[in-house]
Write an enzyme that holds these catalytic residues in place. Structure first.
Site, PDB file in Angstrom:
ATOM      1  N   LYS A 131       1.346   4.422  -2.907  1.00  0.00           N
ATOM      2  CA  LYS A 131       1.249   5.841  -2.254  1.00  0.00           C
ATOM      3  C   LYS A 131       2.244   6.696  -3.199  1.00  0.00           C
ATOM      4  O   LYS A 131       2.165   7.821  -3.105  1.00  0.00           O
ATOM      5  CB  LYS A 131       0.928   6.184  -0.621  1.00  0.00           C
TER       6      LYS A 131
ATOM      7  N   TYR B 267       0.526  -1.127  -0.134  1.00  0.00           N
ATOM      8  CA  TYR B 267      -0.029   0.766   0.259  1.00  0.00           C
ATOM      9  C   TYR B 267       1.154   1.369  -0.158  1.00  0.00           C
ATOM     10  O   TYR B 267       0.860   2.286  -0.673  1.00  0.00           O
ATOM     11  CB  TYR B 267      -0.718   0.372   1.061  1.00  0.00           C
TER      12      TYR B 267
END
Length: 301
Positions: A168, A164
């Site tokens: 990002k 994740y």
């Protein structure tokens, strides 16, 4: 007063939380809004139209204009389809807020390949696909506002969020390059790093401050970035609990060795304290921009 009359906005993942707040605020200020949401849980899964429909109903009940879209940002046809819907239903697209996301937490060593791909497909590829499709509409009209969503997980890290966080962090590279590609246009692209009490943050926020971290407190910054009066582009903004601040990548003054002479690992070790000293840091503008003045000072160019 900042208004969005005659502007058309697409907000991905707008069925709840941050996306819903963005959609409601833009609509309240006059924008026509495409409300995109799959209606899944934060981990993905079975789809439902209920979330997007509910936000559209809220907007219409308040006197605004909106349509629901249930496509997946991770699918090329879905990303193109939601941009096509904006143009078909409202005649143009002026604003894209890339907000859709899922969260599958796991230490990297234990994460399955399927989960890795799902996270990367939704966050990174989904943002790339939607941004690409939006640019193909915005560039010919020479106007557009694009907002990407990063995370503290990508900028400074977080437990069990390596993939994740990688997705990002990728937002920053995407923004930086798109900004340069279209610097002469009236299309801006910026990144927001929000932290708010939503489904995705459940169990991750400090209890002492969670009640102050409403999604509605992020929306004003995003609305400003999407406004005609905001010409800033290629920048990162932190937003949480009513606090807004620009975030920038910095570099130490460091040490410059003569590139025409041998440089050894021992020389680097001896200069380590100077290399890591941030007391005279400056904005990082790329490797060549930093090197040229130092080589000139050495008389090498």
């Amino acid at each position: 007063m900042i208004r969005f009359d005659n502007r058309v906005a697409l907000v991905t993942g707008a069925g709840a939380g941050l996306g819903r707040s963005y959609a409601l605020l833009l609509a309240a200020r006059g924008a026509k809004v495409v409300v995109n949401d799959l209606g899944t849980s934060v981990k993905g899964g079975e789809r439902s139209s209920a979330a997007a429909d509910a936000v559209v109903d809220e907007i219409r009940h308040a006197g605004g204009e909106a349509v629901a879209n249930y496509d997946s940002v991770a699918e090329p046809d879905g990303a193109a389809g939601m941009i096509d819907m904006a143009v078909r239903d409202f005649g143009r697209l002026d604003i894209l807020i890339n907000n859709a996301g899922i969260l599958r937490e796991s230490p990297l060593a234990e994460m399955t390949l399927e989960d890795m791909r799902q996270v990367l497909d939704v966050h990174l590829m989904g943002t790339i696909l939607c941004t690409q499709a939006a640019l193909r509409v915005m560039l010919p009209q020479n106007y557009g506002r694009i907002v990407l969503t990063s995370s503290g997980s990508g900028l400074v890290g977080n437990l069990r969020q390596s993939v994740y966080g990688a997705a990002k962090a990728g937002m920053i590279g995407l923004m930086n390059c798109v900004r340069l590609d279209h610097a002469q246009s009236q299309v801006t692209i910026n990144t927001v790093v929000p932290s708010a009490a939503t489904r995705m943050s459940a169990g991750l926020l400090w209890e002492t401050i969670e009640r102050h971290m409403k999604p509605e407190l992020i929306a004003p910054l995003v609305a400003w970035l999407c406004s005609e009066g905001c010409s800033r582009t290629g920048e990162i903004f932190n937003a949480t609990g009513g606090h807004f601040a620009r975030v920038a990548l910095m570099k130490a003054e460091g040490v410059q060795f003569d590139p025409m002479e041998p440089v050894t690992p021992e020389m680097v070790a001896d200069a380590a304290e100077q290399i890591v000293d941030m007391s005279r840091s400056e904005a990082y503008r790329g490797t060549m921009a930093a090197l040229e003045p130092r080589l000139k000072a050495l008389g090498r160019i």
